[in-house]
Design a protein around this motif. Structure first.
Motif, PDB file in Angstrom:
ATOM      1  N   LEU A   6       0.850  -1.186   0.000  1.00 28.40           N
ATOM      2  CA  LEU A   6       0.000   0.000   0.000  1.00 28.40           C
ATOM      3  C   LEU A   6       0.884   1.233   0.000  1.00 28.40           C
ATOM      4  CD1 LEU A   6      -3.338   0.570   1.641  1.00 28.40           C
ATOM      5  CD2 LEU A   6      -1.614   2.337   1.933  1.00 28.40           C
ATOM      6  N   ILE A   7       0.639   2.128  -0.953  1.00 31.67           N
ATOM      7  CA  ILE A   7       1.412   3.359  -1.054  1.00 31.67           C
ATOM      8  C   ILE A   7       0.533   4.532  -0.659  1.00 31.67           C
ATOM      9  CG2 ILE A   7       2.663   4.892  -2.626  1.00 31.67           C
ATOM     10  CD1 ILE A   7       3.399   2.434  -4.273  1.00 31.67           C
ATOM     11  N   ASN A   8       1.005   5.348   0.250  1.00 37.86           N
ATOM     12  CA  ASN A   8       0.249   6.526   0.687  1.00 37.86           C
ATOM     13  C   ASN A   8       1.130   7.769   0.552  1.00 37.86           C
ATOM     14  OD1 ASN A   8      -2.407   7.239   2.292  1.00 37.86           O
ATOM     15  ND2 ASN A   8      -0.781   8.526   3.107  1.00 37.86           N
ATOM     16  N   GLN A 389      10.599   9.501   2.162  1.00 40.25           N
ATOM     17  CA  GLN A 389       9.973   8.202   1.929  1.00 40.25           C
ATOM     18  C   GLN A 389      10.218   7.277   3.116  1.00 40.25           C
ATOM     19  OE1 GLN A 389       9.855   6.140  -1.985  1.00 40.25           O
ATOM     20  NE2 GLN A 389      11.132   4.592  -1.022  1.00 40.25           N
ATOM     21  N   VAL A 390       9.187   6.535   3.491  1.00 40.52           N
ATOM     22  CA  VAL A 390       9.282   5.543   4.568  1.00 40.52           C
ATOM     23  C   VAL A 390       8.814   4.200   4.016  1.00 40.52           C
ATOM     24  CG1 VAL A 390       8.530   4.895   6.890  1.00 40.52           C
ATOM     25  CG2 VAL A 390       8.814   7.319   6.311  1.00 40.52           C
ATOM     26  N   VAL A 391       9.609   3.158   4.217  1.00 37.02           N
ATOM     27  CA  VAL A 391       9.249   1.814   3.755  1.00 37.02           C
ATOM     28  C   VAL A 391       9.169   0.881   4.959  1.00 37.02           C
ATOM     29  CG1 VAL A 391       9.893  -0.135   2.279  1.00 37.02           C
ATOM     30  CG2 VAL A 391      10.409   2.213   1.547  1.00 37.02           C
ATOM     31  N   ILE A 392       8.031   0.204   5.106  1.00 43.49           N
ATOM     32  CA  ILE A 392       7.850  -0.758   6.209  1.00 43.49           C
ATOM     33  C   ILE A 392       7.619  -2.140   5.607  1.00 43.49           C
ATOM     34  CG2 ILE A 392       6.463  -1.385   8.223  1.00 43.49           C
ATOM     35  CD1 ILE A 392       5.791   1.469   8.640  1.00 43.49           C
ATOM     36  N   LYS A 393       8.511  -3.072   5.945  1.00 43.02           N
ATOM     37  CA  LYS A 393       8.382  -4.442   5.432  1.00 43.02           C
ATOM     38  C   LYS A 393       9.092  -5.414   6.373  1.00 43.02           C
ATOM     39  CE  LYS A 393      12.367  -3.931   2.306  1.00 43.02           C
ATOM     40  NZ  LYS A 393      12.820  -4.035   0.909  1.00 43.02           N
ATOM     41  N   ASN A 394       8.890  -6.704   6.111  1.00 40.36           N
ATOM     42  CA  ASN A 394       9.536  -7.772   6.896  1.00 40.36           C
ATOM     43  C   ASN A 394       9.171  -7.709   8.376  1.00 40.36           C
ATOM     44  OD1 ASN A 394      10.847  -8.602   4.526  1.00 40.36           O
ATOM     45  ND2 ASN A 394      12.565  -7.204   4.900  1.00 40.36           N
ATOM     46  N   PHE A 402       1.251  -3.018  10.371  1.00 36.90           N
ATOM     47  CA  PHE A 402       0.727  -2.475   9.112  1.00 36.90           C
ATOM     48  C   PHE A 402      -0.221  -1.305   9.383  1.00 36.90           C
ATOM     49  CE2 PHE A 402      -2.552  -2.094   5.913  1.00 36.90           C
ATOM     50  CZ  PHE A 402      -1.826  -2.059   4.731  1.00 36.90           C
ATOM     51  N   MET A 403      -1.188  -1.509  10.284  1.00 41.25           N
ATOM     52  CA  MET A 403      -2.186  -0.464  10.534  1.00 41.25           C
ATOM     53  C   MET A 403      -1.565   0.773  11.181  1.00 41.25           C
ATOM     54  SD  MET A 403      -5.663  -2.619  11.493  1.00 41.25           S
ATOM     55  CE  MET A 403      -4.973  -3.773  12.660  1.00 41.25           C
ATOM     56  N   THR A 404      -0.567   0.566  12.046  1.00 43.47           N
ATOM     57  CA  THR A 404       0.139   1.705  12.655  1.00 43.47           C
ATOM     58  C   THR A 404       0.839   2.523  11.579  1.00 43.47           C
ATOM     59  OG1 THR A 404       0.441   0.532  14.749  1.00 43.47           O
ATOM     60  CG2 THR A 404       1.938   2.369  14.310  1.00 43.47           C
ATOM     61  N   GLY A 405       1.434   1.846  10.594  1.00 40.34           N
ATOM     62  CA  GLY A 405       2.071   2.549   9.489  1.00 40.34           C
ATOM     63  C   GLY A 405       1.091   3.410   8.717  1.00 40.34           C
ATOM     64  N   ILE A 406      -0.109   2.889   8.492  1.00 41.40           N
ATOM     65  CA  ILE A 406      -1.141   3.655   7.769  1.00 41.40           C
ATOM     66  C   ILE A 406      -1.533   4.903   8.563  1.00 41.40           C
ATOM     67  CG2 ILE A 406      -3.512   3.614   6.902  1.00 41.40           C
ATOM     68  CD1 ILE A 406      -1.586   1.950   5.233  1.00 41.40           C
ATOM     69  N   ILE A 407      -1.745   4.741   9.875  1.00 38.53           N
ATOM     70  CA  ILE A 407      -2.138   5.885  10.710  1.00 38.53           C
ATOM     71  C   ILE A 407      -1.027   6.933  10.729  1.00 38.53           C
ATOM     72  CG2 ILE A 407      -2.801   6.629  13.031  1.00 38.53           C
ATOM     73  CD1 ILE A 407      -4.915   4.929  11.454  1.00 38.53           C
ATOM     74  N   ALA A 408       0.226   6.501  10.809  1.00 36.94           N
ATOM     75  CA  ALA A 408       1.351   7.432  10.796  1.00 36.94           C
ATOM     76  C   ALA A 408       1.414   8.194   9.477  1.00 36.94           C
ATOM     77  CB  ALA A 408       2.658   6.680  11.036  1.00 36.94           C
ATOM     78  N   TRP A 416       4.822   6.859   1.888  1.00 35.01           N
ATOM     79  CA  TRP A 416       4.963   5.600   2.622  1.00 35.01           C
ATOM     80  C   TRP A 416       4.711   4.416   1.691  1.00 35.01           C
ATOM     81  CZ3 TRP A 416       5.206   5.009   8.251  1.00 35.01           C
ATOM     82  CH2 TRP A 416       5.365   6.233   8.922  1.00 35.01           C
ATOM     83  N   LYS A 417       5.550   3.414   1.810  1.00 37.84           N
ATOM     84  CA  LYS A 417       5.327   2.127   1.152  1.00 37.84           C
ATOM     85  C   LYS A 417       5.242   1.071   2.260  1.00 37.84           C
ATOM     86  CE  LYS A 417       7.655   3.143  -3.233  1.00 37.84           C
ATOM     87  NZ  LYS A 417       8.719   2.727  -4.183  1.00 37.84           N
ATOM     88  N   ILE A 418       4.050   0.501   2.432  1.00 37.74           N
ATOM     89  CA  ILE A 418       3.822  -0.425   3.541  1.00 37.74           C
ATOM     90  C   ILE A 418       3.438  -1.782   2.964  1.00 37.74           C
ATOM     91  CG2 ILE A 418       2.606  -0.796   5.719  1.00 37.74           C
ATOM     92  CD1 ILE A 418       1.896   2.241   5.617  1.00 37.74           C
TER      93      ILE A 418
END
Length: 440
Positions: A6-8, A389-394, A402-408, A416-418
């Motif tokens: 998901l890219i935001n 840019q922020v990338v969250i993976k692994n 995942f949901m915390t990344g979306i809220i941030a 953001w790339k989550i």
């Protein structure tokens, strides 16, 4: 776009909405387990239809229980308290659910045939000795991988012995597993438990089962006796406070926004997130409060734009907010001053090592923080705005990461790339749908 990514790119604009979130996961799973052992047909409305709850339904079917599930309604034809069918070579898959994996073992302590319990990669790394040790004292026999992990095999006994058990970690899963085993055992099982969520006790109380609870300052004293039957019971599952917490924090961090979340379970042992955020200056109010089948229910009204202040978080609130700390850390990131959280070792016993992930996300956001053992210090910035840019993976497909990344992303901006979008299917499949509704 990759279905798992998901890219935001945009902060969320101000909003004024009413929403309903999914049914409470803890109550949904407990209802499935206890309704399966009732003498007759039980029905649920607003049952959470997530991978964790579906795994519980599949487990009951493997034990001979008839379940008809359609959308959010579910009908279970209970087999009676001693009605599970223990077949040869039975394997139960708890998938990602620690609640299911640990609680069901308490009900399987009388199995006459070995049962294998397995889980996904994340669950297989979690500590199951914390339940196998006390359940072994009842007389059940366990074989665990590395003496600690899944897969495990349980062989029960018809000659269960009551035990005395001190639950020191504040784990509702461990406590509930022992309660369930105690319900199968002649005599009285004594439990001294550090404070934790009490849905099992409340559901048992509503059903009139032989459980007594004395609430002490720092722990509960619980006595459990053997039961003969559970009467069938219908349940309209209230909304989940843990799922609601993401939208509570999103609103708190969104200037001039307002939100009303309808019909949420506000059980005293679950609202640590609200208590902590109010101490930080958040504007949160419970409305239309009522009691439903021993559980407290309310609408939650949140207004954004408050001046947020740092907190030295009392560790006594930890167990009441254990699933919500990742989003609480986001509020601390925007609060004025230095916030301090301690005694959070239990966070690293979740689907992923969440204390480490909380720190990692803050680092990616450019927020100074220091982890020392089980403590986290966060240096807040009221003017925080992310432009990189922020990338969250692994992250072991941990739905809350995942949901915390979306809220941030929606709160602070940046690109953001989550990864692992499908992780939300374990607990909150319609999370992104509600997010999109708030954007309209």
């Amino acid at each position: 776009m990759n279905a798992q990514l998901l890219i935001n790119k945009k902060k969320l604009k101000e909003f004024n909405k009413k929403i309903s979130v999914s049914g409470d996961k803890s109550i949904s799973i407990r209802w499935v387990l206890l309704a399966s052992l009732a003498n007759g047909v039980s029905k649920a409305q607003n049952l959470l239809i997530s991978e964790d709850v579906i795994a519980a339904i599949k487990a009951m079917r493997k034990l001979g229980v008839k379940v008809i599930q359609k959308n959010k309604s579910c009908k279970i034809y209970g087999t009676g308290f001693n009605g599970f069918k223990y077949k040869k070579n039975l394997t139960i898959n708890a998938e990602n659910s620690g609640t299911l994996g640990r609680l069901i073992l308490g009900l399987l302590v009388n199995t006459t045939k070995p049962i294998k319990l397995i889980g996904d990669q994340s669950l297989s790394k979690r500590d199951f000795r914390r339940v196998s040790d006390p359940l072994s004292k009842f007389g059940a026999i366990f074989r665990l991988k590395n003496k600690k992990n899944l897969p495990l095999t349980i062989l029960g006994t018809k000659k269960l012995e009551p035990i005395s058990y001190f639950e020191k970690k504040g784990s509702a899963q461990c406590k509930s597993s022992v309660i369930f085993a105690g319900l199968r055992t002649k005599g009285t099982t004594f439990i001294k438990a550090k404070k934790s969520r009490n849905h099992t006790e409340l559901m048992c109380k509503y059903l009139g089962l032989p459980i007594s609870v004395k609430n002490k300052k720092n722990y509960d004293e619980i006595k459990v006796k053997q039961i003969k039957e559970i009467k069938p019971f219908n349940y309209k599952i209230p909304s989940d406070i843990s799922s609601s917490s993401f939208f509570i924090v999103l609103t708190v961090l969104s200037k001039n926004s307002k939100l009303l979340i309808k019909n949420v379970n506000v059980n005293d042992s679950r609202i640590g997130v609200v208590r902590i955020l109010k101490k930080m200056g958040a504007d949160i109010v419970f409305k239309n409060k009522k009691i439903y089948k021993s559980e407290k229910i309310a609408d939650i009204q949140i207004k954004g734009g408050s001046n947020l202040k740092a907190i030295n978080c009392p560790s006594k609130l930890n167990s009441d907010a254990i699933d919500e700390f990742l989003v609480i850390f986001l509020v601390a990131a925007k609060a004025k001053g230095i916030s301090y959280f301690k005694g959070l070792a239990e966070l690293n016993q979740k689907e992923s090592p969440r204390l480490k992930w909380g720190s990692k996300i803050l680092n990616m956001m450019g927020v100074k923080n220091i982890v020392t053992g089980s403590a986290l210090k966060i240096y807040g910035n009221p003017d925080l705005e992310i432009k990189k840019q922020v990338v969250i993976k692994n992250f072991l497909k941990d739905h809350r990461v995942f949901m915390t990344g979306i809220i941030a992303a929606l709160s602070f901006g940046g690109k953001w790339k989550i990864h692992d979008k499908d992780s939300i299917k374990t607990s909150f499949p319609n999370f992104l749908k509600i997010i999109n509704d708030l954007k309209k």
